[in-house]
Scaffold this motif. Structure first.
Motif, PDB file in Angstrom:
ATOM      1  N   GLY A   2      41.565  58.021 -55.426  1.00 51.40           N
ATOM      2  CA  GLY A   2      41.868  56.588 -55.348  1.00 51.40           C
ATOM      3  C   GLY A   2      43.306  56.254 -55.710  1.00 51.40           C
ATOM      4  N   ASP A   3      43.506  55.006 -56.122  1.00 56.04           N
ATOM      5  CA  ASP A   3      44.859  54.478 -56.346  1.00 56.04           C
ATOM      6  C   ASP A   3      45.676  55.284 -57.356  1.00 56.04           C
ATOM      7  OD1 ASP A   3      44.182  52.474 -54.624  1.00 56.04           O
ATOM      8  OD2 ASP A   3      44.653  50.824 -55.994  1.00 56.04           O
ATOM      9  N   VAL A   4      45.025  55.916 -58.309  1.00 57.02           N
ATOM     10  CA  VAL A   4      45.764  56.627 -59.352  1.00 57.02           C
ATOM     11  C   VAL A   4      46.413  57.908 -58.818  1.00 57.02           C
ATOM     12  CG1 VAL A   4      43.896  58.143 -60.218  1.00 57.02           C
ATOM     13  CG2 VAL A   4      45.595  57.219 -61.815  1.00 57.02           C
ATOM     14  N   GLU A  51      36.539  52.881 -72.998  1.00 65.36           N
ATOM     15  CA  GLU A  51      37.923  53.127 -72.574  1.00 65.36           C
ATOM     16  C   GLU A  51      38.328  54.530 -72.993  1.00 65.36           C
ATOM     17  OE1 GLU A  51      42.498  51.616 -73.233  1.00 65.36           O
ATOM     18  OE2 GLU A  51      40.898  50.685 -74.412  1.00 65.36           O
ATOM     19  N   VAL A  52      38.879  55.280 -72.027  1.00 64.00           N
ATOM     20  CA  VAL A  52      39.343  56.636 -72.333  1.00 64.00           C
ATOM     21  C   VAL A  52      40.787  56.546 -72.798  1.00 64.00           C
ATOM     22  CG1 VAL A  52      39.685  58.961 -71.430  1.00 64.00           C
ATOM     23  CG2 VAL A  52      37.803  57.567 -70.575  1.00 64.00           C
ATOM     24  N   THR A  53      41.083  57.145 -73.936  1.00 70.03           N
ATOM     25  CA  THR A  53      42.435  57.015 -74.502  1.00 70.03           C
ATOM     26  C   THR A  53      43.183  58.339 -74.593  1.00 70.03           C
ATOM     27  OG1 THR A  53      41.424  57.159 -76.683  1.00 70.03           O
ATOM     28  CG2 THR A  53      41.906  54.948 -75.861  1.00 70.03           C
ATOM     29  N   VAL A  73      46.171  56.219 -50.201  1.00 67.98           N
ATOM     30  CA  VAL A  73      46.423  55.109 -49.262  1.00 67.98           C
ATOM     31  C   VAL A  73      46.342  53.724 -49.926  1.00 67.98           C
ATOM     32  CG1 VAL A  73      45.595  54.076 -47.093  1.00 67.98           C
ATOM     33  CG2 VAL A  73      45.664  56.535 -47.339  1.00 67.98           C
ATOM     34  N   LYS A  74      45.758  53.646 -51.099  1.00 70.84           N
ATOM     35  CA  LYS A  74      45.654  52.377 -51.840  1.00 70.84           C
ATOM     36  C   LYS A  74      44.811  51.349 -51.102  1.00 70.84           C
ATOM     37  CE  LYS A  74      48.838  54.120 -54.660  1.00 70.84           C
ATOM     38  NZ  LYS A  74      48.667  55.553 -54.564  1.00 70.84           N
ATOM     39  N   ARG A  75      43.654  51.794 -50.644  1.00 71.34           N
ATOM     40  CA  ARG A  75      42.680  50.915 -50.013  1.00 71.34           C
ATOM     41  C   ARG A  75      41.298  51.270 -50.561  1.00 71.34           C
ATOM     42  NH1 ARG A  75      44.716  46.806 -48.293  1.00 71.34           N
ATOM     43  NH2 ARG A  75      43.235  46.400 -46.635  1.00 71.34           N
ATOM     44  N   VAL A  76      40.393  50.293 -50.482  1.00 67.84           N
ATOM     45  CA  VAL A  76      39.046  50.520 -50.997  1.00 67.84           C
ATOM     46  C   VAL A  76      38.373  51.686 -50.256  1.00 67.84           C
ATOM     47  CG1 VAL A  76      36.722  49.541 -51.140  1.00 67.84           C
ATOM     48  CG2 VAL A  76      38.696  48.160 -51.799  1.00 67.84           C
ATOM     49  N   ALA A  77      38.454  51.652 -48.923  1.00 65.92           N
ATOM     50  CA  ALA A  77      37.755  52.664 -48.125  1.00 65.92           C
ATOM     51  C   ALA A  77      38.251  54.074 -48.460  1.00 65.92           C
ATOM     52  CB  ALA A  77      37.934  52.374 -46.643  1.00 65.92           C
TER      53      ALA A  77
HETATM   54  C1  FAD Z   1      45.062  41.533 -55.204  1.00 64.24           C
HETATM   55  C2  FAD Z   1      44.609  42.785 -54.482  1.00 64.24           C
HETATM   56  C3  FAD Z   1      43.997  42.679 -53.240  1.00 64.24           C
HETATM   57  C4  FAD Z   1      43.534  43.827 -52.569  1.00 64.24           C
HETATM   58  N1  FAD Z   1      42.945  43.669 -51.355  1.00 64.24           N
HETATM   59  C5  FAD Z   1      42.446  44.751 -50.731  1.00 64.24           C
HETATM   60  C6  FAD Z   1      41.741  44.601 -49.518  1.00 64.24           C
HETATM   61  O1  FAD Z   1      41.568  43.500 -48.985  1.00 64.24           O
HETATM   62  N2  FAD Z   1      41.254  45.729 -48.926  1.00 64.24           N
HETATM   63  C7  FAD Z   1      41.411  46.973 -49.466  1.00 64.24           C
HETATM   64  O2  FAD Z   1      40.910  47.948 -48.904  1.00 64.24           O
HETATM   65  N3  FAD Z   1      42.087  47.139 -50.622  1.00 64.24           N
HETATM   66  C8  FAD Z   1      42.602  46.060 -51.275  1.00 64.24           C
HETATM   67  N4  FAD Z   1      43.268  46.225 -52.454  1.00 64.24           N
HETATM   68  C9  FAD Z   1      43.430  47.594 -52.991  1.00 64.24           C
HETATM   69  C10 FAD Z   1      42.109  48.069 -53.622  1.00 64.24           C
HETATM   70  O3  FAD Z   1      41.681  47.131 -54.597  1.00 64.24           O
HETATM   71  C11 FAD Z   1      42.312  49.445 -54.266  1.00 64.24           C
HETATM   72  O4  FAD Z   1      42.850  50.344 -53.325  1.00 64.24           O
HETATM   73  C12 FAD Z   1      40.998  50.025 -54.785  1.00 64.24           C
HETATM   74  O5  FAD Z   1      40.357  49.124 -55.674  1.00 64.24           O
HETATM   75  C13 FAD Z   1      41.266  51.344 -55.525  1.00 64.24           C
HETATM   76  O6  FAD Z   1      40.063  51.807 -56.123  1.00 64.24           O
HETATM   77  P1  FAD Z   1      40.133  52.772 -57.388  1.00 64.24           P
HETATM   78  O7  FAD Z   1      38.711  53.089 -57.708  1.00 64.24           O
HETATM   79  O8  FAD Z   1      41.074  53.879 -57.155  1.00 64.24           O
HETATM   80  O9  FAD Z   1      40.767  51.906 -58.567  1.00 64.24           O
HETATM   81  P2  FAD Z   1      40.302  50.531 -59.201  1.00 64.24           P
HETATM   82  O10 FAD Z   1      39.465  49.735 -58.261  1.00 64.24           O
HETATM   83  O11 FAD Z   1      41.544  49.908 -59.738  1.00 64.24           O
HETATM   84  O12 FAD Z   1      39.344  50.964 -60.408  1.00 64.24           O
HETATM   85  C14 FAD Z   1      39.850  51.629 -61.528  1.00 64.24           C
HETATM   86  C15 FAD Z   1      38.890  51.386 -62.689  1.00 64.24           C
HETATM   87  O13 FAD Z   1      39.218  52.261 -63.775  1.00 64.24           O
HETATM   88  C16 FAD Z   1      39.210  51.513 -64.988  1.00 64.24           C
HETATM   89  N5  FAD Z   1      40.113  52.147 -65.958  1.00 64.24           N
HETATM   90  C17 FAD Z   1      41.464  52.227 -65.922  1.00 64.24           C
HETATM   91  N6  FAD Z   1      41.933  52.900 -66.986  1.00 64.24           N
HETATM   92  C18 FAD Z   1      40.844  53.269 -67.714  1.00 64.24           C
HETATM   93  C19 FAD Z   1      40.667  53.984 -68.945  1.00 64.24           C
HETATM   94  N7  FAD Z   1      41.707  54.476 -69.615  1.00 64.24           N
HETATM   95  N8  FAD Z   1      39.405  54.161 -69.410  1.00 64.24           N
HETATM   96  C20 FAD Z   1      38.340  53.676 -68.735  1.00 64.24           C
HETATM   97  N9  FAD Z   1      38.437  52.999 -67.563  1.00 64.24           N
HETATM   98  C21 FAD Z   1      39.683  52.792 -67.078  1.00 64.24           C
HETATM   99  C22 FAD Z   1      39.680  50.132 -64.581  1.00 64.24           C
HETATM  100  O14 FAD Z   1      39.276  49.172 -65.540  1.00 64.24           O
HETATM  101  C23 FAD Z   1      38.962  49.966 -63.240  1.00 64.24           C
HETATM  102  O15 FAD Z   1      37.665  49.485 -63.429  1.00 64.24           O
HETATM  103  C24 FAD Z   1      43.725  45.112 -53.142  1.00 64.24           C
HETATM  104  C25 FAD Z   1      44.345  45.212 -54.397  1.00 64.24           C
HETATM  105  C26 FAD Z   1      44.790  44.071 -55.073  1.00 64.24           C
HETATM  106  C27 FAD Z   1      45.454  44.208 -56.422  1.00 64.24           C
END
Ligand code: FAD
Length: 274
Positions: A243-245, A27-29, A250-254
């Motif tokens: 990504g989401d941060v 975990e990054v703090t 767009v807040k999607r996996v793709a």
């Molecule tokens: C219930 C739900 C359903 C969804 N359904 C869909 C869907 O059907 N289709 C779709 O496209 N999108 C969907 N989404 C959105 C999708 O999950 C996100 O857009 C996507 O996962 C974003 O990817 P990311 O890598 O930016 O973040 P995340 O997938 O959230 O990954 C972030 C990672 O960073 C880690 N992390 C956070 N802080 C720290 C730290 N300080 N130190 C170390 N690690 C850390 C977390 O533990 C996590 O593993 C859904 C979201 C939710 C909540």
């Protein structure tokens, strides 16, 4: 992107697929800097130094605190409204919770697919946190009903959602609405608390990148590197977000995966320049 493949103070194992990568579970703090390097502080006291870093820590989606709602997630309760969810809904009536632009966009989109959309807002004024153009479309749409001062108290249904119970938060009046899907758009909290003042964030704590990060740098208080010319670079040179941060993503996996790939390319450009 650590310079040092074996970070100090953490257990590391070499990735089998990504040659040369060290996969570290930690975990990054905190985030510091030292002689042109970013320094990631880890919860176990270790550190990782890197010339470039991609922040992809995501966000936590706020959930409704209604008994039984979790069991319906993925089948009748959704946190996104795309063609996929619209197809799953068929022509059934749906409810949407939220008063911001995400809820407004979902309402306008789904109203053209399903038989009826019930939009539930906690307050009275739809225009308080939603853009005017969305409010206008929603108020004109024959298949949208806006429930003001409405809060969900119960969800009913065995395998799938069949009905919700709502309550007027001013009068206490209760009502039941038959819907087969519930869309929740009540905001998300980015995992950026650990960044404190290290880089520019938007009002909700998401990381600003590209041109959006420039005004913050020009304020002077975030100026820690050269101005980013790259769309995913934060207010700090060599520090990217994907990504989401990321503010405005767009807040999607793709899209998160796509931004990750773009970030790698932008890092190469950064290395060529610096
Ligand atoms: C219930 C739900 C359903 C969804 N359904 C869909 C869907 O059907 N289709 C779709 O496209 N999108 C969907 N989404 C959105 C999708 O999950 C996100 O857009 C996507 O996962 C974003 O990817 P990311 O890598 O930016 O973040 P995340 O997938 O959230 O990954 C972030 C990672 O960073 C880690 N992390 C956070 N802080 C720290 C730290 N300080 N130190 C170390 N690690 C850390 C977390 O533990 C996590 O593993 C859904 C979201 C939710 C909540």
């Amino acid at each position: 992107m650590a310079d040092t493949p074996q970070p100090v103070g953490v257990s590391a194992r070499t990735g089998q697929k990504f040659t040369g990568a060290a996969l570290v579970s930690a975990e990054v703090t905190g985030l510091g800097s030292d002689g042109g390097h970013h320094v990631l502080q880890l919860a176990d006291g270790g550190e990782i130094r890197a010339r470039a870093v991609v922040l992809a820590t995501g966000a936590r989606y706020r959930k409704l605190e209604v008994p039984g709602i979790e069991a319906l997630e993925g089948r009748s309760v959704y946190y996104a409204a795309t063609n996929q969810e619209a197809r799953l809904c068929g022509t059934d009536p749906v409810a949407i919770v939220g008063g911001g632009n995400s809820a407004g966009q979902a309402t306008v989109f789904l109203a053209d697919h399903v038989s009826h959309v019930h939009l539930l807002i906690r307050g009275h004024d739809l225009g308080k946190s939603m853009s005017r153009y969305l409010v206008d479309q929603i108020e004109r749409h024959p298949r949208v009903t806006v429930h003001r001062n409405a809060e969900i108290r119960e969800v009913h249904g065995n395998k799938n959602l069949e009905e919700i119970a709502i309550e007027d938060n001013r009068t206490g009046d209760k009502a039941r609405i038959r819907v087969h899907a519930l869309f929740v758009f009540i905001g998300a909290t980015p995992h950026t608390g650990w960044l404190t003042d290290a880089i520019a964030l938007d009002d909700h704590g998401f990381v600003l990148t590209g041109v959006d990060a420039v005004p913050a740098r020009e304020d002077g208080n975030q100026r820690l590197g050269a101005p980013p010319s790259r769309t995913l670079e934060t207010s700090r040179a060599g520090l990217f977000a994907a990504g989401d941060v990321r503010s405005g993503s767009v807040k999607r996996v793709a899209s998160a995966v796509g931004e990750g790939a773009m970030a790698v390319r932008q890092i190469h450009e950064y290395f060529e320049r610096s």
